[in-house]
Design a protein around this motif. Structure first.
Motif, PDB file in Angstrom:
ATOM      1  N   VAL A  65       0.839  -1.203   0.000  1.00 18.50           N
ATOM      2  CA  VAL A  65       0.000   0.000   0.000  1.00 18.50           C
ATOM      3  C   VAL A  65       0.870   1.247   0.000  1.00 18.50           C
ATOM      4  N   LEU A  66       1.949   1.214   0.790  1.00 21.24           N
ATOM      5  CA  LEU A  66       2.843   2.369   0.935  1.00 21.24           C
ATOM      6  C   LEU A  66       4.054   2.190   0.033  1.00 21.24           C
ATOM      7  N   THR A  67       3.847   2.427  -1.236  1.00 21.31           N
ATOM      8  CA  THR A  67       4.907   2.253  -2.224  1.00 21.31           C
ATOM      9  C   THR A  67       4.671   3.180  -3.398  1.00 21.31           C
ATOM     10  N   ASP A  68       5.754   3.487  -4.121  1.00 20.60           N
ATOM     11  CA  ASP A  68       5.645   4.261  -5.361  1.00 20.60           C
ATOM     12  C   ASP A  68       5.173   3.405  -6.525  1.00 20.60           C
ATOM     13  N   ASP A  69       5.416   2.100  -6.430  1.00 17.58           N
ATOM     14  CA  ASP A  69       5.231   1.207  -7.570  1.00 17.58           C
ATOM     15  C   ASP A  69       3.862   0.532  -7.541  1.00 17.58           C
ATOM     16  N   ASP A  70       2.913   1.095  -8.285  1.00 12.92           N
ATOM     17  CA  ASP A  70       1.594   0.492  -8.457  1.00 12.92           C
ATOM     18  C   ASP A  70       1.008   0.020  -7.121  1.00 12.92           C
ATOM     19  N   PRO A  71       0.677   0.945  -6.199  1.00 17.76           N
ATOM     20  CA  PRO A  71       0.212   0.557  -4.866  1.00 17.76           C
ATOM     21  C   PRO A  71      -1.067  -0.273  -4.895  1.00 17.76           C
ATOM     22  N   VAL A  72      -1.136  -1.229  -3.971  1.00 20.61           N
ATOM     23  CA  VAL A  72      -2.311  -2.081  -3.796  1.00 20.61           C
ATOM     24  C   VAL A  72      -3.394  -1.298  -3.061  1.00 20.61           C
ATOM     25  N   ASP A  73      -4.648  -1.554  -3.403  1.00 22.10           N
ATOM     26  CA  ASP A  73      -5.755  -0.956  -2.662  1.00 22.10           C
ATOM     27  C   ASP A  73      -5.716  -1.444  -1.220  1.00 22.10           C
ATOM     28  N   VAL A  74      -5.805  -0.511  -0.289  1.00 21.21           N
ATOM     29  CA  VAL A  74      -5.684  -0.840   1.132  1.00 21.21           C
ATOM     30  C   VAL A  74      -6.703  -1.887   1.572  1.00 21.21           C
ATOM     31  N   ARG A  75      -7.845  -1.935   0.940  1.00 17.67           N
ATOM     32  CA  ARG A  75      -8.903  -2.880   1.329  1.00 17.67           C
ATOM     33  C   ARG A  75      -8.459  -4.331   1.161  1.00 17.67           C
ATOM     34  N   GLU A  76      -7.466  -4.563   0.302  1.00 17.87           N
ATOM     35  CA  GLU A  76      -6.979  -5.924   0.091  1.00 17.87           C
ATOM     36  C   GLU A  76      -6.119  -6.423   1.247  1.00 17.87           C
ATOM     37  N   VAL A  77      -5.690  -5.513   2.118  1.00 17.19           N
ATOM     38  CA  VAL A  77      -4.769  -5.866   3.207  1.00 17.19           C
ATOM     39  C   VAL A  77      -5.480  -5.907   4.553  1.00 17.19           C
ATOM     40  N   ILE A  78      -6.610  -5.240   4.655  1.00 21.85           N
ATOM     41  CA  ILE A  78      -7.338  -5.168   5.933  1.00 21.85           C
ATOM     42  C   ILE A  78      -7.845  -6.548   6.336  1.00 21.85           C
ATOM     43  N   ARG A  79      -7.677  -6.864   7.600  1.00 19.90           N
ATOM     44  CA  ARG A  79      -8.185  -8.119   8.167  1.00 19.90           C
ATOM     45  C   ARG A  79      -9.437  -7.823   9.001  1.00 19.90           C
ATOM     46  N   ASP A  80     -10.454  -8.631   8.804  1.00 21.34           N
ATOM     47  CA  ASP A  80     -11.676  -8.485   9.589  1.00 21.34           C
ATOM     48  C   ASP A  80     -11.473  -9.052  10.980  1.00 21.34           C
ATOM     49  N   ARG A  81     -12.072  -8.381  11.937  1.00 20.40           N
ATOM     50  CA  ARG A  81     -12.078  -8.853  13.306  1.00 20.40           C
ATOM     51  C   ARG A  81     -13.497  -8.676  13.832  1.00 20.40           C
ATOM     52  N   GLU A  82     -13.868  -9.401  14.852  1.00 17.36           N
ATOM     53  CA  GLU A  82     -15.270  -9.401  15.279  1.00 17.36           C
ATOM     54  C   GLU A  82     -15.747  -8.016  15.692  1.00 17.36           C
ATOM     55  N   VAL A  83     -14.912  -7.264  16.407  1.00 14.98           N
ATOM     56  CA  VAL A  83     -15.351  -5.973  16.956  1.00 14.98           C
ATOM     57  C   VAL A  83     -14.879  -4.817  16.089  1.00 14.98           C
ATOM     58  N   PHE A  84     -13.625  -4.852  15.661  1.00 13.89           N
ATOM     59  CA  PHE A  84     -13.074  -3.827  14.774  1.00 13.89           C
ATOM     60  C   PHE A  84     -12.127  -4.503  13.796  1.00 13.89           C
ATOM     61  N   ASP A  85     -11.792  -3.812  12.714  1.00 18.41           N
ATOM     62  CA  ASP A  85     -10.877  -4.360  11.712  1.00 18.41           C
ATOM     63  C   ASP A  85      -9.459  -3.885  11.993  1.00 18.41           C
ATOM     64  N   ILE A  86      -8.491  -4.542  11.357  1.00 18.73           N
ATOM     65  CA  ILE A  86      -7.093  -4.155  11.552  1.00 18.73           C
ATOM     66  C   ILE A  86      -6.347  -4.178  10.225  1.00 18.73           C
ATOM     67  N   LEU A  87      -5.527  -3.162  10.048  1.00 20.37           N
ATOM     68  CA  LEU A  87      -4.540  -3.142   8.974  1.00 20.37           C
ATOM     69  C   LEU A  87      -3.217  -3.519   9.622  1.00 20.37           C
ATOM     70  N   PRO A  88      -2.751  -4.754   9.425  1.00 20.38           N
ATOM     71  CA  PRO A  88      -1.609  -5.254  10.202  1.00 20.38           C
ATOM     72  C   PRO A  88      -0.292  -4.595   9.820  1.00 20.38           C
ATOM     73  N   ALA A  89       0.617  -4.581  10.779  1.00 19.74           N
ATOM     74  CA  ALA A  89       2.008  -4.228  10.508  1.00 19.74           C
ATOM     75  C   ALA A  89       2.666  -5.360   9.729  1.00 19.74           C
ATOM     76  N   HIS A  90       3.894  -5.109   9.292  1.00 24.60           N
ATOM     77  CA  HIS A  90       4.638  -6.149   8.570  1.00 24.60           C
ATOM     78  C   HIS A  90       6.100  -6.086   8.972  1.00 24.60           C
ATOM     79  N   VAL A  91       6.757  -7.221   8.899  1.00 26.03           N
ATOM     80  CA  VAL A  91       8.152  -7.334   9.302  1.00 26.03           C
ATOM     81  C   VAL A  91       9.063  -6.393   8.508  1.00 26.03           C
ATOM     82  N   ASP A  92       8.626  -5.973   7.329  1.00 24.07           N
ATOM     83  CA  ASP A  92       9.450  -5.106   6.482  1.00 24.07           C
ATOM     84  C   ASP A  92       9.162  -3.624   6.675  1.00 24.07           C
TER      85      ASP A  92
END
Length: 274
Positions: A65-92
């Motif tokens: 999502v955070l890139t210059d090169d053809d960024p992915v739509d943020v909705r593709e990375v969001i994880r559903d959770r029962e009470v609220f959703d999360i956009l996870p961190a990544h090791v990189d």
């Protein structure tokens, strides 16, 4: 009114992630649609809501999502959770921060790729767990959200960290864009005299207007009160260990009402708007 808010302090070990997770939970409990965004390189918020696997997952991840090169739509990375959703961190995320640093408009990516597409249309509130250090990713979180909640231990190193943040980061950002401090939250208090002294010093400073009613020094002398601030409760660390919010782990915990008060402050847009 919808709002994004960063939970931020340029010093680790102050309970920043605990506040971020449980603020998101408290806002959701008030019948809001909420997204928790983990921008901390350590991924503690991601692990603390039971999604440790996402931290080391392959694409798509927040780096796409955070890139210059053809960024992915943020909705593709969001994880559903029962009470609220999360956009996870990544090791990189360290490498991702370098991208933000080296791109002309990198500090605007959080706003343009995450906040603008989602706030209002899909979420009432977006809560960002910011990195615990000065840097472009932390700047991007503050610029993107336009609001900040500052968790503080009642110790001199923690207060000094906030003073540096105010002078070196909040001040310069405010000269370019709007950035509101919604609350300063004394956190993990046990009730000693040093805590009393530091809260009273804050009350005698220009930051007094950011201290919530539940964190006032007068509560030290209130026999019916638990004392000021978010109190030390072992349930917070046990909940994180189990990948749960405090409400999920211990639905009768006496700190839930204070987290609800903090959520109300975020909804209103500040302590002084009560």
């Amino acid at each position: 009114m919808s709002r994004a808010v960063s939970v931020s302090l340029q010093k680790g070990g102050v309970g920043k992630t605990t506040i971020a997770i449980n603020l998101a939970d408290a806002l959701a409990a008030r019948d809001n649609d909420v997204l928790l965004v983990d921008l901390d390189q350590q991924g503690n918020a991601t692990e603390g809501v039971g999604m440790k696997d996402a931290y080391e997952s392959a694409s798509p991840n927040i780096g796409d999502v955070l890139t210059d090169d053809d960024p992915v739509d943020v909705r593709e990375v969001i994880r559903d959770r029962e009470v609220f959703d999360i956009l996870p961190a990544h090791v990189d995320l360290d490498d991702i921060e370098d991208r933000v640093r080296n791109s002309t408009f990198g500090v605007l990516w959080v706003r343009r790729r995450i906040i603008d597409p989602l706030l209002d249309d899909e979420y009432d509130y977006i809560v960002i767990d910011s990195p615990p250090s000065l840097g472009p990713l932390s700047d991007a979180a503050l610029i993107g959200s336009g609001n900040v909640v500052v968790p503080l231990l009642m110790s001199e190193p923690s207060v000094s960290g906030f003073e540096r943040m105010f002078e070196q980061q909040i001040g310069p950002i405010r000269r370019e864009v709007d950035l509101d401090i919604l609350a300063i939250v004394p956190n993990d208090l046990t009730g000693n005299n040093e805590e009393r002294r530091i809260i009273q010093n804050l009350e005698d400073s220009p930051f007094d207007k950011y201290i919530p009613q539940f964190a006032r020094s007068s509560l030290f002398d209130d026999a019916e009160s638990k004392g000021p601030g978010i109190r030390h409760r072992i349930a917070f660390s046990r909940a994180w260990r189990d990948g749960k919010t405090l409400r999920e782990y211990d639905p009768t915990n006496d700190m839930l009402n204070r987290l609800d008060e903090l959520a109300g402050i975020v909804e209103r847009g500040g302590v002084t708007d009560a």
